[in-house]
Write a protein that holds these residues in place. Structure first.
Motif, PDB file in Angstrom:
ATOM      1  N   THR A  96     -11.238  47.002  57.174  1.00 49.54           N
ATOM      2  CA  THR A  96     -10.846  45.675  56.697  1.00 49.54           C
ATOM      3  C   THR A  96      -9.944  45.751  55.484  1.00 49.54           C
ATOM      4  O   THR A  96      -9.344  44.740  55.100  1.00 49.54           O
ATOM      5  N   ARG A  97      -9.839  46.929  54.872  1.00 50.44           N
ATOM      6  CA  ARG A  97      -8.990  47.098  53.693  1.00 50.44           C
ATOM      7  C   ARG A  97      -7.751  47.939  53.996  1.00 50.44           C
ATOM      8  O   ARG A  97      -6.974  48.243  53.092  1.00 50.44           O
ATOM      9  N   LEU A  98      -7.559  48.297  55.259  1.00 51.57           N
ATOM     10  CA  LEU A  98      -6.446  49.178  55.602  1.00 51.57           C
ATOM     11  C   LEU A  98      -5.103  48.477  55.436  1.00 51.57           C
ATOM     12  O   LEU A  98      -4.147  49.062  54.921  1.00 51.57           O
ATOM     13  N   GLN A  99      -5.011  47.236  55.854  1.00 44.94           N
ATOM     14  CA  GLN A  99      -3.746  46.512  55.678  1.00 44.94           C
ATOM     15  C   GLN A  99      -3.468  46.258  54.202  1.00 44.94           C
ATOM     16  O   GLN A  99      -2.316  46.316  53.761  1.00 44.94           O
ATOM     17  N   LEU A 100      -4.493  45.996  53.436  1.00 43.79           N
ATOM     18  CA  LEU A 100      -4.337  45.844  51.990  1.00 43.79           C
ATOM     19  C   LEU A 100      -3.788  47.130  51.389  1.00 43.79           C
ATOM     20  O   LEU A 100      -2.892  47.105  50.528  1.00 43.79           O
ATOM     21  N   VAL A 124       1.863  39.272  50.358  1.00 46.04           N
ATOM     22  CA  VAL A 124       0.721  38.414  50.687  1.00 46.04           C
ATOM     23  C   VAL A 124       1.049  37.558  51.909  1.00 46.04           C
ATOM     24  O   VAL A 124       0.224  37.384  52.814  1.00 46.04           O
ATOM     25  N   ILE A 125       2.267  37.042  51.961  1.00 49.45           N
ATOM     26  CA  ILE A 125       2.689  36.222  53.104  1.00 49.45           C
ATOM     27  C   ILE A 125       2.739  37.061  54.369  1.00 49.45           C
ATOM     28  O   ILE A 125       2.298  36.614  55.441  1.00 49.45           O
ATOM     29  N   TYR A 126       3.253  38.292  54.267  1.00 50.48           N
ATOM     30  CA  TYR A 126       3.355  39.151  55.439  1.00 50.48           C
ATOM     31  C   TYR A 126       1.981  39.485  56.021  1.00 50.48           C
ATOM     32  O   TYR A 126       1.865  39.821  57.204  1.00 50.48           O
ATOM     33  N   THR A 127       0.938  39.452  55.222  1.00 52.37           N
ATOM     34  CA  THR A 127      -0.417  39.697  55.735  1.00 52.37           C
ATOM     35  C   THR A 127      -1.064  38.427  56.261  1.00 52.37           C
ATOM     36  O   THR A 127      -2.258  38.427  56.567  1.00 52.37           O
ATOM     37  N   ASP A 128      -0.278  37.345  56.340  1.00 54.61           N
ATOM     38  CA  ASP A 128      -0.805  36.051  56.782  1.00 54.61           C
ATOM     39  C   ASP A 128      -1.922  35.587  55.843  1.00 54.61           C
ATOM     40  O   ASP A 128      -2.913  34.991  56.259  1.00 54.61           O
ATOM     41  N   HIS A 129      -1.741  35.904  54.555  1.00 56.15           N
ATOM     42  CA  HIS A 129      -2.667  35.499  53.494  1.00 56.15           C
ATOM     43  C   HIS A 129      -4.080  36.068  53.701  1.00 56.15           C
ATOM     44  O   HIS A 129      -5.063  35.482  53.238  1.00 56.15           O
ATOM     45  N   SER A 130      -4.149  37.201  54.391  1.00 54.74           N
ATOM     46  CA  SER A 130      -5.453  37.853  54.533  1.00 54.74           C
ATOM     47  C   SER A 130      -5.838  38.613  53.266  1.00 54.74           C
ATOM     48  O   SER A 130      -6.971  39.069  53.122  1.00 54.74           O
ATOM     49  N   ILE A 131      -4.853  38.795  52.364  1.00 53.17           N
ATOM     50  CA  ILE A 131      -5.136  39.374  51.055  1.00 53.17           C
ATOM     51  C   ILE A 131      -4.639  38.398  49.991  1.00 53.17           C
ATOM     52  O   ILE A 131      -3.876  37.479  50.280  1.00 53.17           O
ATOM     53  N   SER A 132      -5.088  38.620  48.777  1.00 56.32           N
ATOM     54  CA  SER A 132      -4.660  37.790  47.653  1.00 56.32           C
ATOM     55  C   SER A 132      -3.866  38.634  46.668  1.00 56.32           C
ATOM     56  O   SER A 132      -3.854  39.867  46.737  1.00 56.32           O
ATOM     57  N   PHE A 133      -3.220  37.963  45.742  1.00 53.84           N
ATOM     58  CA  PHE A 133      -2.434  38.661  44.718  1.00 53.84           C
ATOM     59  C   PHE A 133      -3.336  39.582  43.891  1.00 53.84           C
ATOM     60  O   PHE A 133      -2.980  40.729  43.613  1.00 53.84           O
ATOM     61  N   SER A 134      -4.504  39.098  43.510  1.00 54.06           N
ATOM     62  CA  SER A 134      -5.415  39.911  42.697  1.00 54.06           C
ATOM     63  C   SER A 134      -5.926  41.117  43.477  1.00 54.06           C
ATOM     64  O   SER A 134      -6.096  42.207  42.909  1.00 54.06           O
ATOM     65  N   MET A 135      -6.177  40.943  44.793  1.00 52.69           N
ATOM     66  CA  MET A 135      -6.613  42.077  45.619  1.00 52.69           C
ATOM     67  C   MET A 135      -5.518  43.139  45.686  1.00 52.69           C
ATOM     68  O   MET A 135      -5.806  44.345  45.631  1.00 52.69           O
ATOM     69  N   THR A 292       4.067  40.532  62.719  1.00 49.76           N
ATOM     70  CA  THR A 292       2.697  40.148  63.051  1.00 49.76           C
ATOM     71  C   THR A 292       1.716  41.007  62.283  1.00 49.76           C
ATOM     72  O   THR A 292       1.795  42.231  62.299  1.00 49.76           O
ATOM     73  N   THR A 293       0.767  40.366  61.626  1.00 46.02           N
ATOM     74  CA  THR A 293      -0.234  41.109  60.875  1.00 46.02           C
ATOM     75  C   THR A 293      -1.226  41.766  61.828  1.00 46.02           C
ATOM     76  O   THR A 293      -1.665  41.150  62.800  1.00 46.02           O
ATOM     77  N   PRO A 294      -1.567  43.037  61.622  1.00 52.50           N
ATOM     78  CA  PRO A 294      -2.454  43.746  62.563  1.00 52.50           C
ATOM     79  C   PRO A 294      -3.908  43.328  62.403  1.00 52.50           C
ATOM     80  O   PRO A 294      -4.746  44.073  61.908  1.00 52.50           O
ATOM     81  N   THR A 295      -4.238  42.125  62.812  1.00 49.60           N
ATOM     82  CA  THR A 295      -5.604  41.621  62.639  1.00 49.60           C
ATOM     83  C   THR A 295      -6.612  42.387  63.474  1.00 49.60           C
ATOM     84  O   THR A 295      -7.809  42.367  63.174  1.00 49.60           O
ATOM     85  N   ASP A 296      -6.137  43.059  64.542  1.00 49.06           N
ATOM     86  CA  ASP A 296      -7.075  43.812  65.374  1.00 49.06           C
ATOM     87  C   ASP A 296      -7.805  44.876  64.574  1.00 49.06           C
ATOM     88  O   ASP A 296      -8.927  45.253  64.909  1.00 49.06           O
ATOM     89  N   VAL A 297      -7.177  45.371  63.529  1.00 47.70           N
ATOM     90  CA  VAL A 297      -7.830  46.372  62.695  1.00 47.70           C
ATOM     91  C   VAL A 297      -9.110  45.829  62.099  1.00 47.70           C
ATOM     92  O   VAL A 297     -10.096  46.539  61.903  1.00 47.70           O
ATOM     93  N   GLN A 298      -9.125  44.532  61.831  1.00 47.58           N
ATOM     94  CA  GLN A 298     -10.297  43.901  61.244  1.00 47.58           C
ATOM     95  C   GLN A 298     -11.232  43.342  62.303  1.00 47.58           C
ATOM     96  O   GLN A 298     -12.428  43.223  62.091  1.00 47.58           O
ATOM     97  N   ASP A 299     -10.686  42.959  63.462  1.00 49.48           N
ATOM     98  CA  ASP A 299     -11.486  42.252  64.459  1.00 49.48           C
ATOM     99  C   ASP A 299     -12.259  43.159  65.394  1.00 49.48           C
ATOM    100  O   ASP A 299     -13.310  42.792  65.901  1.00 49.48           O
TER     101      ASP A 299
END
Length: 303
Positions: A96-100, A124-135, A292-299
């Motif tokens: 769940t932290r790999l894209q971050l 942050v936009i490229y991750t479809d807001h799955s991460i935040s600036f602070s993260m 496209t953000t690789p959400t499959d990594v998390q799902d």
């Protein structure tokens, strides 16, 4: 006399320094340092408990799309992948932290190589807001700590100009071959099996594959391999094996392209042109069609 100031949005690019390119000490220093920045190719077995090989490939392809859409320098993507692999070699990370992590690697690499680095807000936009600036900031700090701030890693891109300048090529041929070789370097960076090869071997293999694809003359291959051996000191069998591996990877990727593959049976040069579509997505404006953000990594979860 009237003076006219012409403003442009295009970033200023540094000229190649002929002194650095022609000095053999630079090449020897690169060869001596490259092992220092090699990741552990077995980190999926020895370190990582959650991340799998296919997950790395998914994130790598996403990172390549982002770098291409942002028109980053060619060395940004290989350098960011070096950061990612070196980090994963020493730190067990959740999927769940790999894209971050990938975003943080691009963030740092672009700061090191770009005149105008990628903005954190865009990542942050490229991750479809799955991460935040602070993260992103926290991951950047962790990444720098794990890499011990040793960021000037040697990548295959560093060897391309050194190798090409030592071949008997005119300027136009050199530019064409370099462009194709850079595509092969990016292709290698997305594939886990090339982690076992040192950067110099990937660079030499990419140059060999590019020239072979453009010429397709057997006797030139033998002379070229001998010349690449003289330049890098790498054994001929290793160079031949790496080049064949690159060409096989290219063939596999070409075979998975859309049904319009009939055009792939043209000349070797056109095959290399088609390769660009595998590793580079079309340019878009204002993130309208962002990668496209690789959400499959998390799902995806295993039983």
């Amino acid at each position: 006399m009237d003076l006219m100031c012409i403003e442009t949005d295009a970033p200023r690019r540094a000229y190649e320094d002929p002194v650095l390119i022609q000095d053999s000490r630079v090449l020897q220093n690169l060869l001596a340092l490259e092992d220092r920045y090699q990741p552990n190719p077995n980190y999926f077995k020895c370190v990582q408990t959650d991340i799998k090989r296919y997950m790395r490939k998914m994130v790598a392809q996403w990172m390549l799309e982002v770098c291409d859409e942002q028109r980053c320098e060619e060395e940004v993507f290989p350098l960011s992948m070096n950061y990612l692999d070196r980090f994963l070699s020493v730190c067990d990370t959740s999927r769940t932290r790999l894209q971050l992590l990938g975003a943080a690697c691009m963030f740092i690499a672009s700061k090191l190589k770009e005149t105008c680095p990628i903005a954190a807000e865009k990542l942050v936009i490229y991750t479809d807001h799955s991460i935040s600036f602070s993260m992103l900031m926290d991951m950047e700090s962790l990444l720098l700590s794990k890499l011990k701030w040793d960021l000037s890693a040697v990548t295959p891109h560093d060897f391309l100009e050194q190798i090409l300048s030592r071949l008997s090529l005119d300027r136009h041929d050199m530019d064409v071959i370099k462009k194709h070789a850079q595509t092969f370097v990016a292709l290698c960076a997305t594939d886990c099996k090339f982690m076992m090869y040192p950067p110099s071997m990937i660079a030499a293999g990419s140059v060999g594959a590019a020239i072979h694809g453009l010429s397709n003359v057997q006797h030139l291959d033998l002379k070229l391999l001998q010349k690449l051996h003289e330049i890098t000191g790498i054994e001929l069998d290793c160079l031949r094996g790496c080049q064949e591996q690159i060409e096989q990877t290219l063939a596999v990727n070409l075979s998975t392209m859309a049904p319009s593959s009939s055009g792939l049976e043209e000349t070797s040069a056109s095959k290399l042109d088609h390769t660009s579509s595998l590793t580079h997505t079309p340019q878009h404006e204002h993130l309208k069609e962002q990668p496209t953000t690789p959400t499959d990594v998390q799902d995806i979860h295993f039983d």
